[in-house]
Design an enzyme around this catalytic site. Structure first.
Site, PDB file in Angstrom:
ATOM      1  N   LYS A 164       0.931  -1.012  -0.079  1.00 55.14           N
ATOM      2  CA  LYS A 164       0.033  -0.121   0.275  1.00 55.14           C
ATOM      3  C   LYS A 164       1.006   1.242  -0.082  1.00 55.14           C
ATOM      4  CE  LYS A 164      -1.921   1.710   4.299  1.00 55.14           C
ATOM      5  NZ  LYS A 164      -1.704   2.956   4.117  1.00 55.14           N
ATOM      6  N   ARG A 174      -4.372  10.761   4.766  1.00 54.16           N
ATOM      7  CA  ARG A 174      -3.260  11.611   4.782  1.00 54.16           C
ATOM      8  C   ARG A 174      -2.240  11.753   3.674  1.00 54.16           C
ATOM      9  NH1 ARG A 174      -0.048  14.519   8.772  1.00 54.16           N
ATOM     10  NH2 ARG A 174       2.213  14.219   7.798  1.00 54.16           N
ATOM     11  N   CYS A 194      -5.099   8.586   9.849  1.00 59.92           N
ATOM     12  CA  CYS A 194      -4.981   7.681  11.075  1.00 59.92           C
ATOM     13  C   CYS A 194      -4.737   8.804  12.160  1.00 59.92           C
ATOM     14  CB  CYS A 194      -3.802   6.776  11.069  1.00 59.92           C
ATOM     15  SG  CYS A 194      -4.168   5.274  10.208  1.00 59.92           S
ATOM     16  N   PRO A 205       2.264  16.765  11.815  1.00 64.48           N
ATOM     17  CA  PRO A 205       2.072  17.990  11.087  1.00 64.48           C
ATOM     18  C   PRO A 205       2.752  18.003   9.647  1.00 64.48           C
ATOM     19  CG  PRO A 205       4.035  18.018  12.638  1.00 64.48           C
ATOM     20  CD  PRO A 205       3.139  16.661  12.955  1.00 64.48           C
ATOM     21  N   VAL A 206       2.681  18.987   8.899  1.00 67.83           N
ATOM     22  CA  VAL A 206       3.247  19.189   7.667  1.00 67.83           C
ATOM     23  C   VAL A 206       4.341  20.178   7.306  1.00 67.83           C
ATOM     24  CG1 VAL A 206       1.139  18.266   6.345  1.00 67.83           C
ATOM     25  CG2 VAL A 206       1.601  20.742   6.797  1.00 67.83           C
ATOM     26  N   LYS A 212      14.257  16.166  10.497  1.00 68.94           N
ATOM     27  CA  LYS A 212      13.586  14.675  11.067  1.00 68.94           C
ATOM     28  C   LYS A 212      13.343  13.825   9.723  1.00 68.94           C
ATOM     29  CE  LYS A 212       9.837  13.566  14.080  1.00 68.94           C
ATOM     30  NZ  LYS A 212       8.658  14.046  14.843  1.00 68.94           N
ATOM     31  N   SER A 269      11.488  12.006   7.327  1.00 66.29           N
ATOM     32  CA  SER A 269       9.945  11.704   6.876  1.00 66.29           C
ATOM     33  C   SER A 269      10.017  11.147   5.584  1.00 66.29           C
ATOM     34  CB  SER A 269       9.357  13.099   6.998  1.00 66.29           C
ATOM     35  OG  SER A 269       8.064  13.148   6.309  1.00 66.29           O
ATOM     36  N   VAL A 270       9.061  10.036   5.872  1.00 63.77           N
ATOM     37  CA  VAL A 270       8.977   9.413   4.528  1.00 63.77           C
ATOM     38  C   VAL A 270       8.041  10.047   3.407  1.00 63.77           C
ATOM     39  CG1 VAL A 270       7.637   7.223   3.381  1.00 63.77           C
ATOM     40  CG2 VAL A 270       8.782   7.129   5.501  1.00 63.77           C
ATOM     41  N   ASP A 310       5.230   0.466  11.696  1.00 64.37           N
ATOM     42  CA  ASP A 310       3.777  -0.184  11.526  1.00 64.37           C
ATOM     43  C   ASP A 310       3.848  -1.444  11.714  1.00 64.37           C
ATOM     44  OD1 ASP A 310       3.105   2.481  10.328  1.00 64.37           O
ATOM     45  OD2 ASP A 310       3.618   1.835   8.014  1.00 64.37           O
ATOM     46  N   ILE A 344       8.784   6.886  16.729  1.00 61.30           N
ATOM     47  CA  ILE A 344       8.326   7.628  15.436  1.00 61.30           C
ATOM     48  C   ILE A 344       6.908   8.495  15.731  1.00 61.30           C
ATOM     49  CG2 ILE A 344       7.617   7.405  12.900  1.00 61.30           C
ATOM     50  CD1 ILE A 344      10.310   6.424  13.561  1.00 61.30           C
ATOM     51  N   ARG A 393      -8.579  -0.598   4.728  1.00 59.00           N
ATOM     52  CA  ARG A 393      -7.824   0.116   4.115  1.00 59.00           C
ATOM     53  C   ARG A 393      -6.422  -0.462   3.750  1.00 59.00           C
ATOM     54  NH1 ARG A 393      -6.148   4.514   7.977  1.00 59.00           N
ATOM     55  NH2 ARG A 393      -5.033   4.719   6.210  1.00 59.00           N
TER      56      ARG A 393
HETATM   57  C1  UD1 Z   1       4.539   6.926   6.320  1.00 57.55           C
HETATM   58  C2  UD1 Z   1       3.653   5.850   6.154  1.00 57.55           C
HETATM   59  C3  UD1 Z   1       3.078   5.394   7.400  1.00 57.55           C
HETATM   60  C4  UD1 Z   1       4.275   5.050   8.386  1.00 57.55           C
HETATM   61  C5  UD1 Z   1       5.263   6.193   8.568  1.00 57.55           C
HETATM   62  C6  UD1 Z   1       6.760   6.047   9.271  1.00 57.55           C
HETATM   63  C7  UD1 Z   1       2.587   5.877   4.062  1.00 57.55           C
HETATM   64  C8  UD1 Z   1       1.312   6.154   3.370  1.00 57.55           C
HETATM   65  N1  UD1 Z   1       2.484   6.143   5.314  1.00 57.55           N
HETATM   66  O1  UD1 Z   1       3.739   7.769   6.841  1.00 57.55           O
HETATM   67  O2  UD1 Z   1       2.385   3.806   7.255  1.00 57.55           O
HETATM   68  O3  UD1 Z   1       3.763   4.702   9.722  1.00 57.55           O
HETATM   69  O4  UD1 Z   1       5.643   6.552   7.364  1.00 57.55           O
HETATM   70  O5  UD1 Z   1       7.198   4.962   8.865  1.00 57.55           O
HETATM   71  O6  UD1 Z   1       3.535   5.689   3.329  1.00 57.55           O
HETATM   72  N2  UD1 Z   1       6.446  14.847  10.538  1.00 57.55           N
HETATM   73  C9  UD1 Z   1       6.649  16.021  10.931  1.00 57.55           C
HETATM   74  N3  UD1 Z   1       6.484  16.775  10.148  1.00 57.55           N
HETATM   75  C10 UD1 Z   1       6.124  16.580   8.765  1.00 57.55           C
HETATM   76  C11 UD1 Z   1       6.086  15.437   8.392  1.00 57.55           C
HETATM   77  C12 UD1 Z   1       6.277  14.352   9.661  1.00 57.55           C
HETATM   78  O7  UD1 Z   1       6.896  16.196  12.121  1.00 57.55           O
HETATM   79  O8  UD1 Z   1       5.795  17.660   8.014  1.00 57.55           O
HETATM   80  C13 UD1 Z   1       6.722  13.657  11.855  1.00 57.55           C
HETATM   81  C14 UD1 Z   1       5.450  12.710  11.896  1.00 57.55           C
HETATM   82  O9  UD1 Z   1       4.589  13.453  12.739  1.00 57.55           O
HETATM   83  C15 UD1 Z   1       6.218  11.523  12.514  1.00 57.55           C
HETATM   84  C16 UD1 Z   1       7.312  11.359  11.688  1.00 57.55           C
HETATM   85  O10 UD1 Z   1       7.523  12.795  11.279  1.00 57.55           O
HETATM   86  O11 UD1 Z   1       6.393  11.821  13.629  1.00 57.55           O
HETATM   87  C17 UD1 Z   1       7.219  10.549  10.709  1.00 57.55           C
HETATM   88  O12 UD1 Z   1       6.517  10.621   9.769  1.00 57.55           O
HETATM   89  P1  UD1 Z   1       6.413  10.447   8.143  1.00 57.55           P
HETATM   90  O13 UD1 Z   1       7.810   9.570   7.938  1.00 57.55           O
HETATM   91  O14 UD1 Z   1       6.425  11.435   7.406  1.00 57.55           O
HETATM   92  O15 UD1 Z   1       5.073   9.314   8.121  1.00 57.55           O
HETATM   93  P2  UD1 Z   1       4.269   9.362   6.783  1.00 57.55           P
HETATM   94  O16 UD1 Z   1       4.922   9.362   5.655  1.00 57.55           O
HETATM   95  O17 UD1 Z   1       2.966  10.041   6.971  1.00 57.55           O
END
Ligand code: UD1
Length: 432
Positions: free
Chosen positions: A22, A105, A129, A135-136, A174, A176-177, A319, A341, A411
């Site tokens: 997914k 998201r 979720c 945040p973004v 930090k 972020s995926v 996950d 995380i 989902r």
């Molecule tokens: C993706 C995965 C999710 C997984 C997560 C971490 C998908 C669709 N979802 O989510 O299943 O649990 O990676 O492996 O691929 N953060 C910030 N600011 C931002 C962006 C993120 O502070 O602008 C923080 C988040 O709150 C979190 C951390 O960074 O604490 C990691 O998040 P992120 O890797 O961005 O997760 P997703 O890409 O949303």
């Protein structure tokens, strides 16, 4: 609302086919916005999130056909992973409205391709979720580093790039995926070179980079913390296969470690989740990579407690944290599970307790005292991975467990009940 009914106590034996991931399919689908030609994705899982994103992309002008047919009920073997063609000949709308983005998201990620191709995007702040605030800020900072003008207006992020985005160096504060996906896509169509430091190394990032490169992008280093992207003027169509789902793989491996038995996870790729597989072997299961996938076996011996801490790839994935806690509820002793995380990703704890689990929370660590017996009960969960941890526990609980609110499972898990009942579990979906 549908429920899942499980009667626990059976060992699992047989073969479970692993679906396309997914979390790889979603960004690959979004990449289709970056070209007017067709992007063909093979091995796309049949999941509610994929359907939802298809609708969202349709809103922007992306047309799709499944295995050459428009009706996805036909020609896909009745619901398993399939090939889908996505074509964004013209982008008809650069607005991603709240009603759509709030449901998932990852749909926020359209901001990268829309901005890069059209020079403008207006995307609602996301929902998804209920795991922490999510945040973004990293997306906004990163896109600003590429020269975008960004405002947040009425719950929408409004991004503009006058005269194309410009390559730059950006160090993620930090990992972020999602932000790595978005910046990689945006930088692919920017002018000049971009260097992303402290980028996410997840296999889904590599899958997206391979897809973008097949479309004509020039990306090096995906899968390492430093990704270099030479911007190109335009991208073309391509064909790419979605990688196997490492979270689904780990989930079923833990289910077998929980119930005992012998199952081949067909099509699974061990290098996508080596840390998790090592942890599962430490609990007492035997993990054997084969030509066909991964074989998981546990006979006789009990479950040993193991401590884990979630980390970005290649560490233990967040996950799989809930599922692992499900497994540890029946371990012979105490284990510590630390979540680094996401804040607030322990909603499964109180539901596992309804089955008789003994878990204490101390900050970001859950201390799980294994019990010899779990007992079935009605449970429900508020996110995808938490829901499946309840299924794992239910499979090993005495008597009947009913998991409510299973739209979360739909989902992210393709035909969960069919795959498990095919291996001897007593599990069924009850409609209504
Ligand atoms: C993706 C995965 C999710 C997984 C997560 C971490 C998908 C669709 N979802 O989510 O299943 O649990 O990676 O492996 O691929 N953060 C910030 N600011 C931002 C962006 C993120 O502070 O602008 C923080 C988040 O709150 C979190 C951390 O960074 O604490 C990691 O998040 P992120 O890797 O961005 O997760 P997703 O890409 O949303």
């Amino acid at each position: 609302m549908d429920r899942i009914r499980i009667v626990g106590g059976r060992e699992l034996a047989g073969t479970i086919p692993i679906s396309g991931a997914k979390n790889a399919a979603l960004p690959l689908m979004i990449a289709s916005l970056m070209t007017s030609e067709t992007l063909t994705l093979e091995n796309v899982p049949h999941l509610a999130d994929v359907e939802q994103l298809t609708r969202i992309l349709g809103n922007h002008g992306v047309d799709y056909s499944v295995n050459g047919k428009r009706d996805h009920q036909n020609g896909n073997g009745g619901g398993y992973s399939r090939t889908i063609n996505f074509t964004a000949r013209d982008i008809v709308d650069t607005v991603a409205p709240y009603e759509l983005v709030s449901k998932m998201r990852a749909s926020f990620w359209v901001i990268g391709p829309l901005l890069a191709r059209m020079g403008v995007a207006r995307v609602s702040l996301p929902g998804g979720c209920a795991i922490g605030t999510r945040p973004v800020d990293l997306f906004i900072d990163g896109l600003q580093a590429l020269g975008a003008d960004i405002d947040v207006d009425n719950g929408y992020v409004v991004a503009k790039a006058h005269n194309r985005l410009k390559g730059n160096r950006y160090v993620f504060p930090k990992v972020s995926v999602g932000a790595t996906h978005v910046l990689m896509m945006a930088a692919s169509l920017a002018r000049g070179e971009t260097v992303l430091e402290n980028a996410a190394c997840e296999p889904e990032v590599v899958n997206l980079a391979e897809c973008l490169n097949a479309m004509g992008a020039k990306i090096h280093g995906a899968g390492t913390p430093t990704i270099t992207i030479d911007g190109v003027d335009q991208l073309s169509g391509a064909s790419i296969r979605v990688i196997p789902d490492r979270i689904e793989t780990g989930t079923y491996a833990m289910a077998v470690a929980m119930t005992g038995g012998d199952v081949l996870l067909q099509g699974a790729q061990p290098d996508l989740l080596q840390t998790a597989l090592d942890v599962i072997s430490q609990t007492g299961a035997e993990i054997t990579p084969t030509n066909e996938g991964i074989r998981v076996k546990r006979n006789g011996a009990g479950i040993s407690p193991v401590d884990v801490t979630t980390e970005p790839f290649p560490g233990f994935p967040t996950d799989l944290q809930a599922q692992f806690m499900g497994l540890m509820t029946k371990a012979k002793g105490k284990s510590h599970i630390t979540e680094t995380i996401f804040e607030n990703r322990f909603m499964h704890v109180q539901e596992l307790a309804r089955l008789g689990a003994r878990i204490h929370l101390s900050g970001q660590t859950a201390i799980v005292e294994g019990v010899s017996k779990l007992k079935g009960a009605p449970v429900m969960a508020t996110d995808l991975r938490a829901s499946v941890s309840l299924v794992i526990a239910g499979l090993a609980a005495e008597g009947e467990t009913t998991v409510n609110r299973i739209y979360h499972l739909d989902r992210g898990f393709e035909r969960l009940e069919d795959k498990l009942s095919g291996c001897g579990a007593v599990i069924e979906r009850i409609s209504g």
